[in-house]
Design an enzyme around this catalytic site. Structure first.
Site, PDB file in Angstrom:
ATOM      1  N   LYS A  48      -8.601   0.254  -1.239  1.00 48.27           N
ATOM      2  CA  LYS A  48      -7.207   0.397  -1.710  1.00 48.27           C
ATOM      3  C   LYS A  48      -6.289  -0.321  -0.705  1.00 48.27           C
ATOM      4  CE  LYS A  48      -3.593   2.472  -3.777  1.00 48.27           C
ATOM      5  NZ  LYS A  48      -3.058   1.706  -4.894  1.00 48.27           N
ATOM      6  N   ILE A  74       1.401   4.059  -8.993  1.00 56.39           N
ATOM      7  CA  ILE A  74       0.931   4.826  -7.835  1.00 56.39           C
ATOM      8  C   ILE A  74       1.844   4.558  -6.627  1.00 56.39           C
ATOM      9  CG2 ILE A  74      -1.090   5.333  -6.399  1.00 56.39           C
ATOM     10  CD1 ILE A  74      -1.533   5.905  -9.394  1.00 56.39           C
ATOM     11  N   LEU A  76       1.260   2.523  -3.973  1.00 57.82           N
ATOM     12  CA  LEU A  76       0.387   2.363  -2.820  1.00 57.82           C
ATOM     13  C   LEU A  76       0.544   3.374  -1.694  1.00 57.82           C
ATOM     14  CD1 LEU A  76       1.447  -0.103  -0.377  1.00 57.82           C
ATOM     15  CD2 LEU A  76       1.426  -1.268  -2.507  1.00 57.82           C
ATOM     16  N   ASN A 130      -2.871  -8.732  -1.163  1.00 61.42           N
ATOM     17  CA  ASN A 130      -2.275  -8.265  -2.422  1.00 61.42           C
ATOM     18  C   ASN A 130      -0.871  -8.842  -2.549  1.00 61.42           C
ATOM     19  OD1 ASN A 130      -1.474  -6.974  -4.694  1.00 61.42           O
ATOM     20  ND2 ASN A 130      -1.905  -4.890  -3.981  1.00 61.42           N
ATOM     21  N   CYS A 133       1.355  -6.469  -6.475  1.00 61.97           N
ATOM     22  CA  CYS A 133       1.570  -5.084  -6.909  1.00 61.97           C
ATOM     23  C   CYS A 133       2.867  -4.973  -7.707  1.00 61.97           C
ATOM     24  CB  CYS A 133       1.631  -4.139  -5.718  1.00 61.97           C
ATOM     25  SG  CYS A 133       2.013  -2.462  -6.250  1.00 61.97           S
ATOM     26  N   LYS A 167      -4.993 -12.074  -4.243  1.00 64.24           N
ATOM     27  CA  LYS A 167      -4.959 -11.361  -5.534  1.00 64.24           C
ATOM     28  C   LYS A 167      -3.703 -11.753  -6.301  1.00 64.24           C
ATOM     29  CE  LYS A 167      -6.139  -7.359  -7.969  1.00 64.24           C
ATOM     30  NZ  LYS A 167      -6.694  -6.030  -7.760  1.00 64.24           N
ATOM     31  N   ASN A 194      -4.130  -8.707 -11.412  1.00 68.56           N
ATOM     32  CA  ASN A 194      -3.572  -7.392 -11.136  1.00 68.56           C
ATOM     33  C   ASN A 194      -2.929  -6.906 -12.445  1.00 68.56           C
ATOM     34  OD1 ASN A 194      -2.463  -5.075  -9.835  1.00 68.56           O
ATOM     35  ND2 ASN A 194      -2.265  -6.218  -7.931  1.00 68.56           N
ATOM     36  N   GLY A 245     -10.025  -7.361 -15.474  1.00 74.14           N
ATOM     37  CA  GLY A 245      -9.026  -6.988 -16.485  1.00 74.14           C
ATOM     38  C   GLY A 245      -9.748  -6.448 -17.705  1.00 74.14           C
ATOM     39  N   GLY A 267     -12.445  -2.009 -13.042  1.00 75.30           N
ATOM     40  CA  GLY A 267     -11.319  -1.209 -12.547  1.00 75.30           C
ATOM     41  C   GLY A 267     -11.135   0.066 -13.327  1.00 75.30           C
TER      42      GLY A 267
HETATM   43  O1  RRO Z   1      -0.570   1.352  -5.818  1.00 69.49           O
HETATM   44  C1  RRO Z   1      -0.168   0.823  -6.879  1.00 69.49           C
HETATM   45  O2  RRO Z   1       0.742   1.313  -7.540  1.00 69.49           O
HETATM   46  C2  RRO Z   1      -0.750  -0.412  -7.392  1.00 69.49           C
HETATM   47  C3  RRO Z   1      -1.096  -1.503  -6.624  1.00 69.49           C
HETATM   48 BR1  RRO Z   1      -0.998  -1.507  -4.751  1.00 69.49          BR
HETATM   49  C4  RRO Z   1      -1.535  -2.699  -7.245  1.00 69.49           C
HETATM   50  O3  RRO Z   1      -1.847  -3.727  -6.625  1.00 69.49           O
HETATM   51  N1  RRO Z   1      -1.613  -2.698  -8.607  1.00 69.49           N
HETATM   52  C5  RRO Z   1      -1.277  -1.631  -9.345  1.00 69.49           C
HETATM   53  O4  RRO Z   1      -1.371  -1.689 -10.581  1.00 69.49           O
HETATM   54  N2  RRO Z   1      -0.870  -0.492  -8.734  1.00 69.49           N
END
Ligand code: RRO
Length: 311
Positions: A48, A74, A76, A130, A133, A167, A194, A245, A267
């Protein structure tokens, strides 16, 4: 498959890895015990996203189910660099596969700090940057622009000899141009896609359901988008591609490999089935064996026709 699979210098048992943030190997080990290590679902583990400072993540709700997919917001949450080095890295280093650490920063110097810190750690096989996001304010700024991506890569590339995977986001006007810029500035590989920016409505009020209002869409709903972008990026870059994906089975993985990916990440499917990686790898191996048999059968038929023609 025709010989051992090597990705950015890493020998891998098969082409199936996890998408960052979609499989918590530390929690899974608590649940499944050492059985997880004996039959690990992925040929490399992508952790993560780690940021320099600890983050609490976005306000709940953080997940919204849509037809054939999921929206996450989320944000991160993570322990930050020091917490990751002290608590997560020792646990992840015990996994039986190479460890790829996913990092994100909001400035060049933050990303450089993360890259330098992980460069010193032998437990880390490669880094994934990354730039994609959708759920934090700075998450997409660099990754949607080829020039910004090149500038970041130029800043961090000299700081590590470890493979750097970039990414990519589908939320850009021209993701293939960003991929090319990353390659030209020294990326060893690119991974895509992503999640796609999206939102879900609260069925009672009609207001945005997620705590952060919007999130990232993943799952089978985005599979065709992912496949389309892998085809496009593969025509523009030489570096290997990690395609992802909406992969649910071996056929989906085979399609991404056929489009030009070297590895495929599972994923959202791992949320439904934590052993999905193992199943997808097995189904893919069966498909590949069948293809080899079909090719051998066709060659044998051609030889038979030629021989009978000569007789
Ligand atoms: O943590 C997230 O909300 C998140 C991340 Br870091 C990402 O790269 N892609 C995503 O869909 N959620």
């Amino acid at each position: 498959m025709s010989g051992p699979l090597v990705f950015c210098g890493l020998p891998l048992a098969h082409p199936i890895v996890n998408g960052s943030g979609t499989f918590d190997a530390i929690a899974a080990r608590r649940v499944f015990g050492d059985a997880l290590l004996e039959d690990f679902p992925f040929s490399a583990f992508v952790s993560k996203t780690v940021t320099v400072e600890p983050r609490r993540g976005n306000p709940p709700p953080r997940l919204y189910e849509v037809a054939a997919g999921l929206i996450n917001s989320i944000g991160l949450p993570n322990k930050g660099l020091d917490g990751y080095l002290a608590h997560d890295l020792p646990e992840l280093a015990r996994l039986p596969v190479p460890l790829i650490v996913n990092v994100m920063g909001s400035t060049h110097d933050e990303v450089a700090r993360l890259v330098e810190a992980f460069d010193e750690r032998d437990e880390v096989a490669a880094l994934e940057l990354n730039l994609s996001c959708p759920n934090v304010k700075t998450g997409l700024l660099i990754g949607t622009d080829a020039g910004e991506t090149a500038a970041l890569l130029s800043h961090v590339r000299p700081r590590t000899a470890k493979p750097l995977i970039v990414k990519l986001t589908p939320n850009a006007t021209d993701p293939a141009a960003v991929a090319l810029a990353a390659q030209e500035a020294g990326a060893d590989a690119v991974s895509l896609i992503n999640t796609l920016r999206g939102a879900g409505a609260d069925p009672r009020t009609g207001a945005p359901f997620l705590g952060a209002r919007s999130g990232g869409v993943s799952g089978p709903a985005v599979r065709a988008v992912a496949l389309g972008l892998v085809y496009e990026v593969a025509r523009r870059v030489r570096v290997p591609i990690v395609g992802m994906g909406g992969v649910q089975g071996g056929r989906d993985a085979a399609d991404l490999l056929g489009a030009g990916a070297t590895l495929v990440a599972v994923g959202t499917e791992s949320f439904r089935d934590p052993r999905a990686g193992t199943r997808v790898a097995r189904e893919l191996a069966v498909l590949e064996a069948n293809n080899l048999q079909t090719a051998a059968f066709r060659r044998a038929c051609r030889r038979a026709v030629l021989t009978s023609g000569r007789a």
